[in-house]
Design a protein around this motif. Structure first.
Motif, PDB file in Angstrom:
ATOM      1  N   VAL A  59      48.939  47.374  37.469  1.00  0.00           N
ATOM      2  CA  VAL A  59      47.711  48.173  37.491  1.00  0.00           C
ATOM      3  C   VAL A  59      46.539  47.346  36.985  1.00  0.00           C
ATOM      4  CG1 VAL A  59      46.546  50.146  36.411  1.00  0.00           C
ATOM      5  CG2 VAL A  59      48.843  50.415  37.353  1.00  0.00           C
ATOM      6  N   ALA A  60      46.758  46.592  35.908  1.00  0.00           N
ATOM      7  CA  ALA A  60      45.687  45.757  35.354  1.00  0.00           C
ATOM      8  C   ALA A  60      45.243  44.693  36.362  1.00  0.00           C
ATOM      9  CB  ALA A  60      46.156  45.101  34.058  1.00  0.00           C
ATOM     10  N   ILE A  61      46.198  44.080  37.045  1.00  0.00           N
ATOM     11  CA  ILE A  61      45.860  43.058  38.048  1.00  0.00           C
ATOM     12  C   ILE A  61      45.059  43.678  39.191  1.00  0.00           C
ATOM     13  CG2 ILE A  61      46.843  41.552  39.820  1.00  0.00           C
ATOM     14  CD1 ILE A  61      49.170  41.071  37.840  1.00  0.00           C
ATOM     15  N   THR A  62      45.499  44.833  39.648  1.00  0.00           N
ATOM     16  CA  THR A  62      44.800  45.502  40.744  1.00  0.00           C
ATOM     17  C   THR A  62      43.381  45.877  40.337  1.00  0.00           C
ATOM     18  OG1 THR A  62      46.907  46.343  41.547  1.00  0.00           O
ATOM     19  CG2 THR A  62      44.916  47.431  42.358  1.00  0.00           C
ATOM     20  N   LEU A  63      43.227  46.384  39.110  1.00  0.00           N
ATOM     21  CA  LEU A  63      41.889  46.721  38.624  1.00  0.00           C
ATOM     22  C   LEU A  63      40.993  45.488  38.561  1.00  0.00           C
ATOM     23  CD1 LEU A  63      42.626  49.280  35.763  1.00  0.00           C
ATOM     24  CD2 LEU A  63      41.433  49.713  37.918  1.00  0.00           C
ATOM     25  N   LEU A  64      41.547  44.387  38.098  1.00  0.00           N
ATOM     26  CA  LEU A  64      40.775  43.148  38.001  1.00  0.00           C
ATOM     27  C   LEU A  64      40.292  42.693  39.367  1.00  0.00           C
ATOM     28  CD1 LEU A  64      39.887  40.839  36.026  1.00  0.00           C
ATOM     29  CD2 LEU A  64      42.009  39.691  36.646  1.00  0.00           C
ATOM     30  N   GLY A  68      35.961  44.088  41.254  1.00  0.00           N
ATOM     31  CA  GLY A  68      34.942  43.062  41.382  1.00  0.00           C
ATOM     32  C   GLY A  68      34.784  42.243  40.115  1.00  0.00           C
ATOM     33  N   ALA A  69      35.604  42.528  39.110  1.00  0.00           N
ATOM     34  CA  ALA A  69      35.525  41.778  37.853  1.00  0.00           C
ATOM     35  C   ALA A  69      35.832  40.300  38.075  1.00  0.00           C
ATOM     36  CB  ALA A  69      36.490  42.366  36.821  1.00  0.00           C
ATOM     37  N   MET A  70      36.712  40.011  39.021  1.00  0.00           N
ATOM     38  CA  MET A  70      37.038  38.617  39.339  1.00  0.00           C
ATOM     39  C   MET A  70      35.802  37.877  39.835  1.00  0.00           C
ATOM     40  SD  MET A  70      39.223  36.192  39.617  1.00  0.00           S
ATOM     41  CE  MET A  70      40.879  36.494  40.018  1.00  0.00           C
ATOM     42  N   ASP A  71      35.013  38.532  40.674  1.00  0.00           N
ATOM     43  CA  ASP A  71      33.795  37.910  41.183  1.00  0.00           C
ATOM     44  C   ASP A  71      32.781  37.683  40.062  1.00  0.00           C
ATOM     45  OD1 ASP A  71      34.887  37.961  43.714  1.00  0.00           O
ATOM     46  OD2 ASP A  71      33.998  39.920  44.190  1.00  0.00           O
ATOM     47  N   VAL A  72      32.686  38.644  39.147  1.00  0.00           N
ATOM     48  CA  VAL A  72      31.746  38.510  38.024  1.00  0.00           C
ATOM     49  C   VAL A  72      32.162  37.336  37.134  1.00  0.00           C
ATOM     50  CG1 VAL A  72      30.887  39.633  35.924  1.00  0.00           C
ATOM     51  CG2 VAL A  72      31.078  40.934  38.051  1.00  0.00           C
ATOM     52  N   ILE A  73      33.454  37.244  36.837  1.00  0.00           N
ATOM     53  CA  ILE A  73      33.953  36.147  35.997  1.00  0.00           C
ATOM     54  C   ILE A  73      33.710  34.802  36.688  1.00  0.00           C
ATOM     55  CG2 ILE A  73      36.046  35.121  35.015  1.00  0.00           C
ATOM     56  CD1 ILE A  73      37.093  38.017  34.661  1.00  0.00           C
ATOM     57  N   THR A  74      33.994  34.755  37.975  1.00  0.00           N
ATOM     58  CA  THR A  74      33.784  33.520  38.742  1.00  0.00           C
ATOM     59  C   THR A  74      32.317  33.116  38.705  1.00  0.00           C
ATOM     60  OG1 THR A  74      35.608  34.089  40.204  1.00  0.00           O
ATOM     61  CG2 THR A  74      34.041  32.470  41.009  1.00  0.00           C
ATOM     62  N   HIS A  75      31.437  34.069  38.924  1.00  0.00           N
ATOM     63  CA  HIS A  75      29.994  33.783  38.906  1.00  0.00           C
ATOM     64  C   HIS A  75      29.545  33.318  37.526  1.00  0.00           C
ATOM     65  CE1 HIS A  75      25.853  34.059  40.222  1.00  0.00           C
ATOM     66  NE2 HIS A  75      25.578  34.736  39.118  1.00  0.00           N
ATOM     67  N   PHE A  76      30.090  33.909  36.463  1.00  0.00           N
ATOM     68  CA  PHE A  76      29.722  33.569  35.096  1.00  0.00           C
ATOM     69  C   PHE A  76      30.161  32.146  34.725  1.00  0.00           C
ATOM     70  CE2 PHE A  76      30.727  33.582  30.519  1.00  0.00           C
ATOM     71  CZ  PHE A  76      29.462  33.841  30.021  1.00  0.00           C
ATOM     72  N   LEU A  91      38.317  27.798  40.854  1.00  0.00           N
ATOM     73  CA  LEU A  91      38.059  28.787  39.806  1.00  0.00           C
ATOM     74  C   LEU A  91      38.863  30.079  39.947  1.00  0.00           C
ATOM     75  CD1 LEU A  91      36.576  29.441  37.258  1.00  0.00           C
ATOM     76  CD2 LEU A  91      34.604  30.124  38.605  1.00  0.00           C
ATOM     77  N   PRO A  92      38.906  30.714  41.124  1.00  0.00           N
ATOM     78  CA  PRO A  92      39.734  31.936  41.211  1.00  0.00           C
ATOM     79  C   PRO A  92      41.204  31.676  40.891  1.00  0.00           C
ATOM     80  CG  PRO A  92      38.276  31.778  43.096  1.00  0.00           C
ATOM     81  CD  PRO A  92      38.159  30.482  42.359  1.00  0.00           C
ATOM     82  N   LEU A  93      41.708  30.505  41.283  1.00  0.00           N
ATOM     83  CA  LEU A  93      43.091  30.160  40.966  1.00  0.00           C
ATOM     84  C   LEU A  93      43.275  29.985  39.461  1.00  0.00           C
ATOM     85  CD1 LEU A  93      45.939  29.425  41.890  1.00  0.00           C
ATOM     86  CD2 LEU A  93      45.144  27.073  42.194  1.00  0.00           C
ATOM     87  N   ALA A  94      42.316  29.337  38.805  1.00  0.00           N
ATOM     88  CA  ALA A  94      42.404  29.135  37.360  1.00  0.00           C
ATOM     89  C   ALA A  94      42.391  30.464  36.607  1.00  0.00           C
ATOM     90  CB  ALA A  94      41.257  28.247  36.883  1.00  0.00           C
ATOM     91  N   ILE A  95      41.650  31.433  37.120  1.00  0.00           N
ATOM     92  CA  ILE A  95      41.582  32.741  36.458  1.00  0.00           C
ATOM     93  C   ILE A  95      42.835  33.553  36.733  1.00  0.00           C
ATOM     94  CG2 ILE A  95      40.354  34.948  36.444  1.00  0.00           C
ATOM     95  CD1 ILE A  95      37.802  33.310  37.094  1.00  0.00           C
ATOM     96  N   MET A  96      43.336  33.519  37.958  1.00  0.00           N
ATOM     97  CA  MET A  96      44.435  34.406  38.341  1.00  0.00           C
ATOM     98  C   MET A  96      45.820  33.861  37.975  1.00  0.00           C
ATOM     99  SD  MET A  96      45.029  37.313  39.383  1.00  0.00           S
ATOM    100  CE  MET A  96      43.494  37.918  40.036  1.00  0.00           C
TER     101      MET A  96
END
Length: 179
Positions: A59-64, A68-76, A91-96
């Protein structure tokens, strides 16, 4: 000749281990089938205990991903990555990667399809997949299976190890394959 011998050994290794185990257990007087059934029961109980932890993590992964939180983190984080000459595709790979192995594999597959496996980005992504781990998944499954709720420093150490693997992948691939 050597290749054929290795092939024969690899085919017969697992059956030989099973046969040796059964013969040894018979010599020791162990009732192998009863012990196997008892172990299977314990495995089922462990799997049932893990279900709530796995559902919470999914559920947490799906919410992330879906919020759109992934996009916000990537942009930040993009300016920092640009400053360190780290490709933005990573970057998305490093976060996920610490969160979900299957999501990280999907991102890696997308990178390899778009950039190519022999590109610098493809090599960094492949190296990252091999040198980092799914820290949150590991903590959820292993700690959840034995009922540990206070993880103390495990999360910090796991994420630091992931960061070290990530930075090492970028540095080594840039040195070896970079231009």
């Amino acid at each position: 000749m050597l290749g054929k011998m290795i092939s024969i050994i690899s085919v017969w290794t697992i059956p030989a281990i099973i046969l040796i185990t059964l013969v040894y257990a018979n010599i020791k007087g162990v009732k192998v089938f009863d012990v196997f059934v008892e172990g299977a029961k314990e495995g089922f109980d462990t799997a049932v205990k893990l279900i709530p932890f796995l559902i919470a993590m999914l559920v947490a992964i799906t919410l992330l991903r879906e919020s759109g939180a992934m996009d916000v983190i990537t942009h930040f984080l993009m300016p920092l990555f640009n400053l360190l000459s780290i490709p933005s595709d990573i970057l998305p790979l490093a976060i996920m990667r610490p969160v979900s192995g299957s999501s990280a594999l999907a991102i890696t597959t997308e990178i390899l399809q778009n950039k190519g496996p022999d590109s610098l980005v493809g090599r960094i992504a492949s190296t990252m997949m091999g040198s980092t781990d799914t820290t949150f998944f590991v903590l959820t499954v292993y700690f959840g299976s034995v009922g540990i709720k206070k993880i103390r420093h495990s999360l910090t150490v796991g994420l630091l190890a992931d960061m070290a693997g990530f930075l090492a992948a970028v540095l080594i691939c840039n040195k070896v394959f970079g231009g």
